[in-house]
Structure formats: structure tokens, C-alpha cells
Design a protein around this motif. Sequence first.
Motif, short mmCIF file in Angstrom:
data_model
loop_
_atom_site.label_atom_id
_atom_site.label_comp_id
_atom_site.label_asym_id
_atom_site.label_seq_id
_atom_site.Cartn_x
_atom_site.Cartn_y
_atom_site.Cartn_z
N TRP A 174 7.20 6.96 16.62
CA TRP A 174 5.86 7.06 16.02
C TRP A 174 5.07 8.27 16.52
CZ3 TRP A 174 3.22 6.37 12.03
CH2 TRP A 174 1.83 6.32 12.05
N GLN A 180 4.79 12.00 12.10
CA GLN A 180 3.40 12.13 11.66
C GLN A 180 3.30 12.99 10.41
OE1 GLN A 180 0.72 10.43 12.85
NE2 GLN A 180 2.30 9.29 13.94
N TYR A 183 4.38 10.78 7.62
CA TYR A 183 3.33 9.76 7.43
C TYR A 183 2.15 10.34 6.64
CZ TYR A 183 -0.30 6.36 8.55
OH TYR A 183 -1.33 5.45 8.47
N LYS A 187 0.70 9.09 3.08
CA LYS A 187 -0.71 8.70 3.03
C LYS A 187 -1.44 9.47 1.94
CE LYS A 187 -4.63 8.25 6.21
NZ LYS A 187 -5.15 8.66 7.53
N GLN A 217 6.43 -0.03 15.42
CA GLN A 217 5.10 0.50 15.06
C GLN A 217 5.22 1.52 13.94
OE1 GLN A 217 3.05 2.47 18.27
NE2 GLN A 217 1.16 2.74 17.08
N THR A 218 6.27 2.34 14.00
CA THR A 218 6.49 3.31 12.92
C THR A 218 6.70 2.58 11.60
OG1 THR A 218 7.52 4.80 14.52
CG2 THR A 218 7.92 5.24 12.17
N SER A 220 5.84 -0.49 10.72
CA SER A 220 4.64 -1.20 10.24
C SER A 220 3.55 -0.23 9.82
CB SER A 220 4.14 -2.19 11.29
OG SER A 220 3.82 -1.52 12.47
N SER A 221 3.49 0.94 10.43
CA SER A 221 2.48 1.93 10.05
C SER A 221 2.75 2.48 8.65
CB SER A 221 2.43 3.07 11.05
OG SER A 221 2.08 2.59 12.33
#
Length: 300
Positions: A174, A180, A183, A187, A217-218, A220-221
Motif C-alpha cells: 500500500w 499509489q 490507486y 480514483k 489494506q491495499t 480494501s482501499s
Amino acid sequence: GTTLKAAAERSGRYFGAAMGSDRLTDSGFLTIASREFDMMTAVNEMKPDATEPNAGQFDFRRGDAIYNWANERGMRFRGHTLAWHGQQPRFWGSLSGSALRAAMISHINGVMAHYKGKFAYWDVVNEAYAENGSRRSSNLQATGNDWIEVAFRTARAADPSVKLCYNDYNIENWTYAKTQGVYNLIKDFKARGVPVDCVGLQTHFTGGSSLPGNFQQTLSSFAALGVDVALTEADVTNASTSQYQGLTQACMNVPRCVGITTWGIRDSDSWRGSENPLLFDRNSNPKAAYTAVLNALNAA
Ligand code: G3I
């Protein structure tokens, strides 16, 4: 469940594998594949160089052979892949700018029309990010920063029934810049209504790298952005049981983690076979990691 697929199906998930068309005559492979797996992916046969070797001349023979074998056995299918810097048709090499962009669009349309309504997932774009979290430089990237978005919009129009995925490696940790970067792409797409349904984390754990403690965490994010997540090409150096257990557990803990695919079945099928990274050995016997994965699936 006493098989990977039965155990995964307990929680509404799938357990997949990748196969090359050369495995269609390998009875050892086919026996395990039909017993244990309910999702199939082609290793190379649906990549751009394979499906459109010459401009506008599509060749689906090897891809269809794999798809038909899997479909006849009730498996679902993940298409891999439509737009990528690797394994491109030779003719793309002499194109750039708007001509290359048009070739990408026409490629997506041609391949997706052929498989329309047949697949559960398509890896629309593969490996478009660099390790530092910026866009990977490539001929496709050079056509303009909107190439990924155009690929997904084209794909949605070509087949509204299939889930459209962005797929990449080294996006499991993550806090890693590349994670990122991807991500932020997803997003942004979600905020602007660009069609994307899933993120594939390849999950190649190589060279002694360990499962990041924040892997869940990755997952679920990404899921919190409103996409499915999947482990799409899993393999682990020496098939470490703790790492296989951990990656399976992380998926089970995230409701939108829809399934796990291993990149091959036996160590002899692997692109990094010398590391013995898969769940079955060269004699088709399940390894300790197989039991670890099966137990983690059954615990969910
Ligand atoms: O088919 C030719 C054969 O005719 C020729 O004699 C031989 C000589 O090198 O090459 C054969 O093609 C090879 C092909 O695999 C089929 O075996 C290519 O050289 C080789 O580069 C290709 O490797 C594939 C690799 O993607 C290429 O990028 C691997 O099989 C495949 O497992 C691997 O899969 C990728 C995913 O698509 C994306 N994520 C990473 C993953 C592992 O690298």
C-alpha cells in the motif's frame, strides 16, 4: 471444499489458473485444471500480437481453443490483455500518434466483438505504471495521457456485459509509489465516470520479497473506490506456505476480492519455474502451499 474451486465457491469466489494452448495436449495439466479451477486465463494467446498479427487480420484460433476447452467444463474466463506495452503486433511498431491510437481502438473493438458476452473479466490495460508511480513510458503513452481512459471507454461500448479491469504488478504494498499511482488513476476514473470495474493485482512475489503486511489494506482501499479486486497472476518464490496463506487470507477478508488466479498450475508451467512458485509440483502432486491455500479458503 476438497478442491480449490469448491473451497473458493463457498464464499462466492473463484479460483483460477492461466494456461497456454500447448497445455491442451497435456493430460496431467488438464486433469488438475478441470478438477481444481473454475476460472481460466490464456497466458499469451489473447495478447495483441497473438490476436491481430497483421493490421485488421485477427487470429483467434489459439485463444478460442483455450476458451472452448474451459467453457465446455463450466469454467468462467478472464481475457488477458487488450492494451499493453508488451507483446504488441509488429505493425504497431511502425505507428505512432493518432495512427497508433486508432490501431489500439480498432484492436479492442475487433477482439472484444469476437468474445462478446463470453467473458467474466477483461484485462483492458496491463502494466501502464512505472515503479515510481508515474506513467510508464511506452508508444501507447506517447499517444497522449488519455490512452487508458480511451481504452476503457472503447471496451465498455464494445461489450457492456464484461467487467473491465486494470491489471498490474508491484501494486501489492500500500505504501509503494506505484500502488499509489494506480490507486489515483482508479480514483480519478471513478470520480469522472470512466468505466472501470476491477483492479487486478498480479501478486508475483519474487526473489525473497515477502507478503507486505498491508496487502489487505491495499485490497480494501481499492475496493472502497467501488471496484472489484482480484489476485490475477499469483506465484511465490519457493511457494512459501506462509505467503500463500497470507495472500489468500487477505483476499478472503475483503468482500470485493472476487478470486485468485495462479500463473500456471504446476511448477513446470511457470514462467519462473526454477523458483518452484506454484501450488503443484512437476509430478502434479499438490504441495504444502496447496493445503495452506485450501484451508484459508475453507476458513472463510
Ligand atoms: O512462441 C515462441 C516460440 O515460437 C519461440 O521459439 C520462443 C523462443 O523464445 O518464444 C516463444 O514465445 C515466448 C512466449 O512466452 C511463449 O512461450 C516468448 O519468447 C516469451 O517472451 C513469452 O513470455 C511470456 C511473457 O508474459 C511475455 O511478456 C510468458 O509466457 C507469460 O507467462 C508472461 O506473462 C506475463 C503476463 O502477461 C503479464 N504479467 C507478467 C507475466 C509474467 O511475465
